[in-house]
Motif scaffolding. Structure first.
Motif, mmCIF file in Angstrom:
data_model
loop_
_atom_site.group_PDB
_atom_site.id
_atom_site.type_symbol
_atom_site.label_atom_id
_atom_site.label_comp_id
_atom_site.label_asym_id
_atom_site.label_seq_id
_atom_site.Cartn_x
_atom_site.Cartn_y
_atom_site.Cartn_z
ATOM 1 N N UNK A 28 0.832 -1.211 0.000
ATOM 2 C CA UNK A 28 0.000 0.000 0.000
ATOM 3 C C UNK A 28 0.868 1.263 0.000
ATOM 4 N N UNK A 29 0.390 2.294 -0.642
ATOM 5 C CA UNK A 29 1.114 3.564 -0.704
ATOM 6 C C UNK A 29 0.978 4.316 0.614
ATOM 7 N N UNK A 31 2.180 8.342 2.495
ATOM 8 C CA UNK A 31 2.573 9.705 2.182
ATOM 9 C C UNK A 31 4.085 9.728 1.918
ATOM 10 N N UNK A 32 4.487 10.365 0.822
ATOM 11 C CA UNK A 32 5.888 10.469 0.455
ATOM 12 C C UNK A 32 6.363 9.384 -0.494
ATOM 13 N N UNK A 33 5.521 8.375 -0.767
ATOM 14 C CA UNK A 33 5.883 7.288 -1.684
ATOM 15 C C UNK A 33 5.620 7.675 -3.130
ATOM 16 N N UNK A 34 6.447 7.126 -4.039
ATOM 17 C CA UNK A 34 6.126 7.138 -5.459
ATOM 18 C C UNK A 34 5.216 5.948 -5.673
ATOM 19 N N UNK A 35 4.061 6.165 -6.275
ATOM 20 C CA UNK A 35 3.064 5.107 -6.408
ATOM 21 C C UNK A 35 2.506 5.052 -7.825
ATOM 22 N N UNK A 36 1.886 3.921 -8.114
ATOM 23 C CA UNK A 36 1.210 3.709 -9.402
ATOM 24 C C UNK A 36 -0.268 3.476 -9.137
ATOM 25 N N UNK A 37 -1.158 4.176 -9.851
ATOM 26 C CA UNK A 37 -2.590 3.947 -9.697
ATOM 27 C C UNK A 37 -3.017 2.655 -10.389
ATOM 28 N N UNK A 38 -3.979 1.963 -9.796
ATOM 29 C CA UNK A 38 -4.534 0.733 -10.361
ATOM 30 C C UNK A 38 -6.057 0.746 -10.227
ATOM 31 N N UNK A 39 -6.713 0.058 -11.139
ATOM 32 C CA UNK A 39 -8.177 -0.135 -11.094
ATOM 33 C C UNK A 39 -8.976 1.158 -11.001
ATOM 34 N N UNK A 40 -8.524 2.189 -11.686
ATOM 35 C CA UNK A 40 -9.268 3.452 -11.686
ATOM 36 C C UNK A 40 -10.382 3.405 -12.727
ATOM 37 N N UNK A 41 -11.407 4.189 -12.506
ATOM 38 C CA UNK A 41 -12.558 4.243 -13.406
ATOM 39 C C UNK A 41 -12.742 5.664 -13.928
ATOM 40 N N UNK A 42 -13.458 5.785 -15.017
ATOM 41 C CA UNK A 42 -13.830 7.096 -15.557
ATOM 42 C C UNK A 42 -12.636 7.941 -15.940
ATOM 43 N N UNK A 43 -12.714 9.244 -15.629
ATOM 44 C CA UNK A 43 -11.669 10.202 -15.996
ATOM 45 C C UNK A 43 -10.311 9.834 -15.417
ATOM 46 N N UNK A 44 -10.312 9.231 -14.215
ATOM 47 C CA UNK A 44 -9.041 8.924 -13.568
ATOM 48 C C UNK A 44 -8.283 7.774 -14.239
ATOM 49 N N UNK A 45 -8.931 6.993 -15.079
ATOM 50 C CA UNK A 45 -8.266 5.870 -15.754
ATOM 51 C C UNK A 45 -7.076 6.342 -16.589
ATOM 52 N N UNK A 46 -7.049 7.618 -16.952
ATOM 53 C CA UNK A 46 -5.929 8.145 -17.742
ATOM 54 C C UNK A 46 -4.605 8.093 -16.985
ATOM 55 N N UNK A 47 -4.645 7.903 -15.665
ATOM 56 C CA UNK A 47 -3.428 7.880 -14.859
ATOM 57 C C UNK A 47 -2.826 6.486 -14.718
ATOM 58 N N UNK A 94 2.735 0.652 -4.420
ATOM 59 C CA UNK A 94 4.150 0.948 -4.591
ATOM 60 C C UNK A 94 4.907 -0.364 -4.678
ATOM 61 N N UNK A 95 6.085 -0.299 -5.246
ATOM 62 C CA UNK A 95 6.964 -1.458 -5.260
ATOM 63 C C UNK A 95 7.814 -1.400 -4.000
ATOM 64 N N UNK A 112 18.649 1.501 -11.178
ATOM 65 C CA UNK A 112 18.458 2.247 -9.935
ATOM 66 C C UNK A 112 18.966 3.674 -9.997
ATOM 67 N N UNK A 113 19.925 3.957 -10.847
ATOM 68 C CA UNK A 113 20.480 5.309 -10.918
ATOM 69 C C UNK A 113 19.423 6.339 -11.297
ATOM 70 N N UNK A 114 18.552 6.002 -12.249
ATOM 71 C CA UNK A 114 17.537 6.959 -12.687
ATOM 72 C C UNK A 114 16.165 6.636 -12.148
ATOM 73 N N UNK A 115 16.066 5.665 -11.227
ATOM 74 C CA UNK A 115 14.761 5.251 -10.744
ATOM 75 C C UNK A 115 14.088 4.354 -11.773
ATOM 76 N N UNK A 116 13.159 3.579 -11.333
ATOM 77 C CA UNK A 116 12.448 2.682 -12.254
ATOM 78 C C UNK A 116 11.403 3.468 -13.006
ATOM 79 N N UNK A 117 11.443 3.374 -14.306
ATOM 80 C CA UNK A 117 10.369 3.980 -15.097
ATOM 81 C C UNK A 117 9.917 2.935 -16.104
ATOM 82 N N UNK A 118 8.662 2.616 -16.019
ATOM 83 C CA UNK A 118 8.098 1.555 -16.855
ATOM 84 C C UNK A 118 7.315 2.156 -17.990
#
Length: 118
Positions: A28-29, A31-47, A94-95, A112-118
């Motif tokens: 679970x995410x 405060x202060x974590x880099x996180x990825x959204x999952x299972x969003x609906x509607x307008x938020x699905x763009x994230x 979060x991972x 790890x030098x540039x952070x994970x970007x998928x």
């Protein structure tokens, strides 16, 4: 084998066979974590597939009322401010981060030098 719609690193979406996807452990995410959204609906699905920084907590009006985080998403243009969206905490993952000094794989060392970007 069912397919999954995935957002690629270049921002486009592609359909991939479920058998070709490596599930990663998540937590679970907070405060202060880099996180990825999952299972969003509607307008938020763009994230989906976008990395965001979890900021202050907030209440999402309901019913039912839910707790969320104000998440700042990196803008596509560095001269623009981040987009900030209130997202339900149950829709952010979060991972896990290895403990300090933990042995890492060559792949993790390379990325790890540039952070994970998928």
């Amino acid at each position: 084998d069912g397919g999954c719609s995935m957002r690629l690193a270049n921002g486009t979406e592609a359909l991939r066979a479920r058998s070709r996807i490596l599930p990663l452990p998540t937590q679970p995410a907070r405060q202060g974590d880099w996180a990825y959204p999952v299972n969003l609906q509607g307008q938020q699905a763009q994230y989906h597939g976008s990395k965001g920084l979890c900021g202050l907590g907030g209440i999402i009006s309901g019913p039912p009322r839910r707790q969320g985080f104000w998440v700042s998403f990196e803008p596509s243009d560095e001269t623009l401010p981040p987009e900030v969206v209130l997202i339900d905490k149950d829709n952010l993952v979060t991972l896990p981060v290895p403990a300090a000094g933990a042995v890492i794989t060559p792949w993790e060392a390379r990325h790890s030098a540039g952070g994970l970007s998928f």
